[in-house]
Structures are given as C-alpha cells and as structure tokens.
Scaffold this motif. Structure first.
Motif, PDB file in Angstrom:
ATOM      1  N   ILE A 165       0.865  -1.176   0.000  1.00 56.35           N
ATOM      2  CA  ILE A 165       0.000   0.000   0.000  1.00 56.35           C
ATOM      3  C   ILE A 165       0.903   1.227   0.000  1.00 56.35           C
ATOM      4  CG2 ILE A 165      -1.700   1.316   1.355  1.00 56.35           C
ATOM      5  CD1 ILE A 165      -2.866  -1.201   0.108  1.00 56.35           C
TER       6      ILE A 165
ATOM      7  N   CYS B 101      -2.263   5.146   4.419  1.00 57.80           N
ATOM      8  CA  CYS B 101      -2.052   3.705   4.240  1.00 57.80           C
ATOM      9  C   CYS B 101      -3.045   2.851   5.018  1.00 57.80           C
ATOM     10  CB  CYS B 101      -0.615   3.339   4.593  1.00 57.80           C
ATOM     11  SG  CYS B 101      -0.112   3.735   6.286  1.00 57.80           S
TER      12      CYS B 101
ATOM     13  N   ARG C  12      -6.320   3.020   3.193  1.00 64.40           N
ATOM     14  CA  ARG C  12      -6.223   2.337   1.894  1.00 64.40           C
ATOM     15  C   ARG C  12      -6.208   0.818   2.074  1.00 64.40           C
ATOM     16  NH1 ARG C  12      -5.513   5.918  -2.131  1.00 64.40           N
ATOM     17  NH2 ARG C  12      -4.337   7.850  -1.747  1.00 64.40           N
TER      18      ARG C  12
ATOM     19  N   ASP D  97      -8.940  -1.570   0.442  1.00 58.34           N
ATOM     20  CA  ASP D  97      -8.534  -2.638  -0.462  1.00 58.34           C
ATOM     21  C   ASP D  97      -9.278  -3.936  -0.208  1.00 58.34           C
ATOM     22  OD1 ASP D  97      -6.540  -3.879  -2.402  1.00 58.34           O
ATOM     23  OD2 ASP D  97      -6.135  -5.056  -0.594  1.00 58.34           O
TER      24      ASP D  97
END
Length: 292
Positions: free
Chosen positions: A151, A157, A160, A164
């Motif tokens: 990532i 992060c 994310r 994901d």
C-alpha cells in the motif's frame, strides 16, 4: 493577474508550518504509543526516528523561510517574524521567548543534531531490521495462506488497506469522513485515550474535535483508535498482524470474517506503515477473486 503581497504569502506559510508541526507531533505520539516502554531496543530506535523526523521538518521549514527572504529581500520587517517562527514550539506558543527559553531552544537544537548524527550512523542497521521484520511477517502470513500487498506510504495507508479489502466500493474520503463522524459522536468513549504529546495531559474536547477535523482535512495517520471506530462502522473485526507481537484483534464482538492488516515498523523510512494482504498464490493463478 496580481500577485499576493509578501505579508499575506508569509502569513499563509506560517499557518502551514504550524499545521505541519502539529501533524508531525500527532504522528510522533502514535509512534510512541506503539512501542512498549520496556522494549529498550525499539525505544532507542524510536528516539532516533523521532529526532530524524523533527530535524527533517525543521530543515524543510528553514529552507522555505530562506527562499521567501530571497524572493522578497526588501521586506526586512519580516525577518524577525521568520526567526521567531523557527524558535516556536509545536504547541504554537507565542514566539516572544525569554533569554532562558532561547538557551533551552539552542540546547534542544544541539541535542537534535546529535541524535540526528547518531541516526545517520545507525541507518545501516535499519536494513537488517527491515529484512528480519519481513521474514517474520512472511512466516506468519504464510501460515494463513496470505502474503503482503503493498500500500502506498502517503499518510492514507491504514485507510487504503481497509479500502482494499472491502467487497463494496468506497472512497478514501468516505472512510475518513465516517471515521471522524463516529469519533465525534462517541467522544466520551475515545477522548480519555488522547493526550498531549508533549505534556501527557489529556486533550480538551475542543482539541479532540480538532483532531477529528484533521482526519478529514489532512493525510493524518490512523492508528488503533481509528481502527476501533472503523470496526464499529463496518460491523467487522479487524486483525492487525505484527512481526514481534501477538495479533491484535479489534472488534471481536462482530462475527463477520475479519479484515486483515499488516503493521510494519521498519518497511517505511518515515516510520510505521500499514499494508493489506492477498492470497499467497494470487500471483501464480493470476486474477484470482479477492479473499474478502
């Protein structure tokens, strides 16, 4: 198009510097909270990382101030403001310092330089730390038939990595917005866990609400409290896998299949980082459906 006057541009730069210092201090507090006080090796590395981050930001701000003076050499009235800004602490205290305060600032600057030199001397050790961390994580994930999915290290992060693994589409802005909204609505539950990074004193409600605003407005790093909020929002447990600590499960009260994050201490040069995961054989089978 008319350019803004130097005073306005300088004020904008001052406000940005203050914001960046505040963001860094919040990030440093998260780093400190993640390292047990009895872990001497990691506490030593933490001290070096903090010194490096503070020195890098201070150098960046000083360079911007110098560049401003080069662009507007006739605005000498701003010189004293720039000097005061460089001395101002992360609490945005008034820049007018006493003589003893200036001496303390100078001593602190010398100490930061010393720690920075130590950090540079020990940078070669970080590579071995990273290698060892990655090897341990590969073994832990392999036992679960998983592997890390990288990532970007852009301040988003953690969000994310969550994004994901969700089976439905959701924007980064939505995740941050929902997290901030949940924290605001449950301030009484979360406020006791927030404290001033310099004094250790508890945050006021106003400070806490400002922290929530930063979640939405800035690329501020997320941690366990934000993960706790997200587990409630998504009604899903979240597992955080680490190399040298037991797996942390947040939201154990929920029965859905957990989202799995990997927490790394050494993979990112700027500090801690979150990655996502994927099936171990996903590269071999090519385009396999997502696990989550």
């Amino acid at each position: 198009m008319m350019m803004e006057d130097p005073q306005t541009e300088h004020q904008r730069m001052v406000r940005r510097h203050r914001r960046e210092k505040k963001e860094l201090q919040a990030r440093i507090q998260g780093m400190k909270n993640s390292v047990p006080k009895n872990d001497k090796r990691r506490r030593k590395q933490l001290l070096l990382d903090v010194a490096r981050l503070e020195a890098e930001l201070e150098q960046k701000h000083q360079q911007e101030l110098e560049k401003f003076q080069e662009n507007f050499p006739d605005n000498s009235s701003l010189d004293s403001v720039a000097e005061d800004l460089a001395k101002m602490d992360l609490e945005n205290q008034p820049p007018h310092l006493t003589r003893s305060q200036r001496r303390r600032e100078r001593r602190a600057a010398l100490e930061r330089e010393r720690l920075e030199r130590i950090a540079e001397a020990e940078m070669e050790h970080l590579a071995s730390f990273r290698h060892e961390e990655e090897k341990k994580l590969a073994a832990i994930l392999g036992a679960k038939n998983l592997q890390m999915k990288d990532i970007p290290a852009d301040g988003h992060c953690m969000y994310r990595a969550i994004q994901d693994q969700l089976v439905f589409a959701v924007t980064l802005e939505c995740l941050r917005g929902r997290t901030a909204e949940y924290l605001r609505k449950h301030a009484d539950d979360f406020l006791p866990f927030f404290s001033d990074p310099k004094t250790g004193d508890g945050y006021s409600l106003e400070d806490f609400m400002g922290y929530c605003d930063d979640i939405v407005r800035n690329a501020s790093w997320g941690g366990q409290l934000e993960l706790r909020a997200l587990s409630h929002i998504l009604q899903t447990p979240i597992e955080v896998i680490q190399a040298d600590s037991p797996i942390v499960v947040i939201g154990e009260e929920y029965t859905r299949k957990p989202l799995v994050l990997v927490y790394l201490r050494y993979a990112c040069s700027l500090g801690e980082h979150y990655n996502s995961v994927k099936p171990l054989d996903s590269c071999a089978i090519g385009g396999a459906p997502r696990l989550f």
